[in-house]
Design a protein around this motif. Structure first.
Motif, PDB file in Angstrom:
ATOM      1  N   ARG A 153       2.276  29.838 -87.823  1.00 42.16           N
ATOM      2  CA  ARG A 153       1.408  30.037 -86.807  1.00 42.16           C
ATOM      3  C   ARG A 153       1.920  28.445 -85.975  1.00 42.16           C
ATOM      4  O   ARG A 153       2.409  27.446 -86.787  1.00 42.16           O
ATOM      5  N   PRO A 154       1.867  28.421 -84.518  1.00 40.04           N
ATOM      6  CA  PRO A 154       1.996  27.162 -83.975  1.00 40.04           C
ATOM      7  C   PRO A 154       1.065  25.904 -84.704  1.00 40.04           C
ATOM      8  O   PRO A 154       0.152  26.294 -84.890  1.00 40.04           O
ATOM      9  N   GLY A 155       1.853  24.810 -84.678  1.00 40.32           N
ATOM     10  CA  GLY A 155       1.098  23.859 -85.262  1.00 40.32           C
ATOM     11  C   GLY A 155       1.530  23.310 -86.735  1.00 40.32           C
ATOM     12  O   GLY A 155       0.890  22.445 -87.220  1.00 40.32           O
ATOM     13  N   VAL A 156       2.038  24.308 -87.550  1.00 39.01           N
ATOM     14  CA  VAL A 156       2.066  24.275 -88.930  1.00 39.01           C
ATOM     15  C   VAL A 156       3.550  23.316 -89.138  1.00 39.01           C
ATOM     16  O   VAL A 156       3.692  22.876 -90.179  1.00 39.01           O
ATOM     17  N   LEU A 157       4.555  23.377 -88.106  1.00 35.76           N
ATOM     18  CA  LEU A 157       5.837  22.946 -88.327  1.00 35.76           C
ATOM     19  C   LEU A 157       5.569  21.105 -88.737  1.00 35.76           C
ATOM     20  O   LEU A 157       6.234  20.705 -89.626  1.00 35.76           O
ATOM     21  N   PRO A 158       4.540  20.585 -88.198  1.00 44.23           N
ATOM     22  CA  PRO A 158       4.769  19.137 -88.591  1.00 44.23           C
ATOM     23  C   PRO A 158       4.150  18.782 -89.981  1.00 44.23           C
ATOM     24  O   PRO A 158       4.692  17.950 -90.867  1.00 44.23           O
ATOM     25  N   TYR A 159       3.232  19.859 -90.675  1.00 49.17           N
ATOM     26  CA  TYR A 159       2.999  19.847 -92.018  1.00 49.17           C
ATOM     27  C   TYR A 159       4.195  20.078 -92.821  1.00 49.17           C
ATOM     28  O   TYR A 159       4.555  19.217 -93.880  1.00 49.17           O
ATOM     29  N   ALA A 160       4.970  20.940 -92.435  1.00 46.77           N
ATOM     30  CA  ALA A 160       6.327  21.199 -93.192  1.00 46.77           C
ATOM     31  C   ALA A 160       7.318  19.874 -93.149  1.00 46.77           C
ATOM     32  O   ALA A 160       7.725  19.709 -94.115  1.00 46.77           O
ATOM     33  N   VAL A 161       7.320  19.216 -92.026  1.00 40.21           N
ATOM     34  CA  VAL A 161       8.027  18.082 -91.749  1.00 40.21           C
ATOM     35  C   VAL A 161       7.586  16.905 -92.580  1.00 40.21           C
ATOM     36  O   VAL A 161       8.171  16.383 -93.599  1.00 40.21           O
ATOM     37  N   SER A 162       6.314  16.788 -92.922  1.00 39.43           N
ATOM     38  CA  SER A 162       5.682  15.730 -93.585  1.00 39.43           C
ATOM     39  C   SER A 162       5.742  16.072 -95.119  1.00 39.43           C
ATOM     40  O   SER A 162       6.542  15.154 -95.995  1.00 39.43           O
ATOM     41  N   ALA A 163       5.664  17.523 -95.571  1.00 35.08           N
ATOM     42  CA  ALA A 163       5.752  17.982 -96.949  1.00 35.08           C
ATOM     43  C   ALA A 163       7.331  17.580 -97.265  1.00 35.08           C
ATOM     44  O   ALA A 163       7.694  17.035 -98.551  1.00 35.08           O
ATOM     45  N   ILE A 164       8.244  17.950 -96.641  1.00 33.50           N
ATOM     46  CA  ILE A 164       9.893  17.714 -96.969  1.00 33.50           C
ATOM     47  C   ILE A 164      10.076  16.247 -96.978  1.00 33.50           C
ATOM     48  O   ILE A 164      10.822  15.947 -97.839  1.00 33.50           O
ATOM     49  N   CYS A 165       9.539  15.575 -95.995  1.00 35.36           N
ATOM     50  CA  CYS A 165       9.847  13.917 -95.911  1.00 35.36           C
ATOM     51  C   CYS A 165       9.111  13.587 -97.272  1.00 35.36           C
ATOM     52  O   CYS A 165       9.981  12.430 -97.738  1.00 35.36           O
ATOM     53  N   ALA A 170       7.332   9.356 -95.266  1.00 38.78           N
ATOM     54  CA  ALA A 170       8.514   8.524 -95.748  1.00 38.78           C
ATOM     55  C   ALA A 170       8.684   7.096 -95.015  1.00 38.78           C
ATOM     56  O   ALA A 170       9.426   6.829 -94.222  1.00 38.78           O
ATOM     57  N   PRO A 171       7.737   6.152 -94.909  1.00 44.20           N
ATOM     58  CA  PRO A 171       7.653   5.021 -94.215  1.00 44.20           C
ATOM     59  C   PRO A 171       8.901   4.189 -94.444  1.00 44.20           C
ATOM     60  O   PRO A 171       9.239   3.416 -93.519  1.00 44.20           O
ATOM     61  N   ALA A 192      14.481  12.264 -94.244  1.00 50.10           N
ATOM     62  CA  ALA A 192      13.695  12.233 -93.252  1.00 50.10           C
ATOM     63  C   ALA A 192      14.278  12.223 -91.682  1.00 50.10           C
ATOM     64  O   ALA A 192      13.854  13.141 -90.888  1.00 50.10           O
ATOM     65  N   GLY A 193      15.414  11.561 -91.557  1.00 46.54           N
ATOM     66  CA  GLY A 193      16.315  11.611 -90.430  1.00 46.54           C
ATOM     67  C   GLY A 193      16.452  13.118 -89.775  1.00 46.54           C
ATOM     68  O   GLY A 193      16.328  13.484 -88.766  1.00 46.54           O
ATOM     69  N   SER A 194      17.194  13.690 -90.824  1.00 47.97           N
ATOM     70  CA  SER A 194      17.618  14.966 -90.433  1.00 47.97           C
ATOM     71  C   SER A 194      16.587  15.965 -90.314  1.00 47.97           C
ATOM     72  O   SER A 194      16.754  17.037 -89.486  1.00 47.97           O
ATOM     73  N   VAL A 195      15.613  15.774 -91.187  1.00 50.79           N
ATOM     74  CA  VAL A 195      14.392  16.769 -90.890  1.00 50.79           C
ATOM     75  C   VAL A 195      13.863  16.315 -89.418  1.00 50.79           C
ATOM     76  O   VAL A 195      13.577  17.644 -88.984  1.00 50.79           O
ATOM     77  N   VAL A 196      13.432  15.247 -89.094  1.00 52.37           N
ATOM     78  CA  VAL A 196      12.990  15.179 -87.717  1.00 52.37           C
ATOM     79  C   VAL A 196      13.864  15.580 -86.755  1.00 52.37           C
ATOM     80  O   VAL A 196      13.435  16.202 -85.692  1.00 52.37           O
ATOM     81  N   ALA A 197      15.112  15.477 -86.722  1.00 47.70           N
ATOM     82  CA  ALA A 197      15.949  15.926 -85.691  1.00 47.70           C
ATOM     83  C   ALA A 197      16.170  17.358 -85.873  1.00 47.70           C
ATOM     84  O   ALA A 197      16.009  18.028 -84.625  1.00 47.70           O
ATOM     85  N   THR A 198      15.962  18.140 -86.783  1.00 50.97           N
ATOM     86  CA  THR A 198      16.100  19.515 -86.750  1.00 50.97           C
ATOM     87  C   THR A 198      14.595  20.187 -86.217  1.00 50.97           C
ATOM     88  O   THR A 198      14.553  20.955 -85.440  1.00 50.97           O
ATOM     89  N   GLN A 233      15.677   5.270 -89.939  1.00 50.96           N
ATOM     90  CA  GLN A 233      16.575   6.539 -89.928  1.00 50.96           C
ATOM     91  C   GLN A 233      15.617   7.277 -89.071  1.00 50.96           C
ATOM     92  O   GLN A 233      16.154   8.212 -88.388  1.00 50.96           O
ATOM     93  N   VAL A 234      14.405   7.749 -89.346  1.00 50.03           N
ATOM     94  CA  VAL A 234      13.391   8.407 -88.512  1.00 50.03           C
ATOM     95  C   VAL A 234      13.628   8.267 -86.995  1.00 50.03           C
ATOM     96  O   VAL A 234      13.832   8.943 -85.992  1.00 50.03           O
ATOM     97  N   VAL A 235      13.370   6.831 -86.571  1.00 49.49           N
ATOM     98  CA  VAL A 235      13.318   6.536 -85.194  1.00 49.49           C
ATOM     99  C   VAL A 235      14.946   6.690 -84.524  1.00 49.49           C
ATOM    100  O   VAL A 235      14.799   7.299 -83.649  1.00 49.49           O
TER     101      VAL A 235
END
Length: 139
Positions: free
Chosen positions: A10-22, A55-56, A29-35, A61-63
């Protein structure tokens, strides 16, 4: 993984996936954000925030990756990162300058003019100087 999530979830789930992967793999983290940004460009700030929460230590890399993937949002990404991780201002400015070499001169000039360690003021002033230079060139 992100492509699959964006297609079946569902829409809105992708940020949670980004967080979990990072969180599980901070060096990615950088390549995850870019993707994620390529999949849903309108959510650049949400993805950046999710990655920085997870991943603080990868702030530069994230910026860098977020600014490379969404150059028009680079100031907002850097400002959001500065508010989220104020102790990482040098890494944030380095990530911004690395992704947008055209801003590097203006960042340096803004740091001199600001005379403080206020990252937010430096970013805003650098963008203002950059935009003023573009307007001057257009005339």
């Amino acid at each position: 993984v992100l492509r699959a999530v964006s297609m079946i979830a569902r829409p809105g789930v992708l940020p949670y996936a980004v967080s979990a992967i990072c969180r599980g793999n901070p060096e990615a983290a950088g390549s995850v954000v870019a993707t994620a940004i390529k999949l849903q460009p309108a959510d650049v700030l949400i993805f950046s925030k999710a990655a920085l929460c997870a991943a603080p230590g990868q702030v530069e890399q994230v910026v860098f990756s977020a600014c490379k993937a969404a150059p028009a949002s680079c100031a907002d990404v850097a400002l959001g990162a500065s508010r989220q991780l104020p102790a990482a201002n040098n890494q944030i400015l380095a990530g911004l300058a690395g992704a947008r070499p055209d801003l590097e001169l203006y960042l340096e000039e803004a740091e001199i003019q600001a005379g403080t360690n206020d990252c937010e003021a430096v970013i805003k002033r650098a963008v203002q100087l950059f935009n003023d230079a573009l307007k001057a060139q257009a005339k």
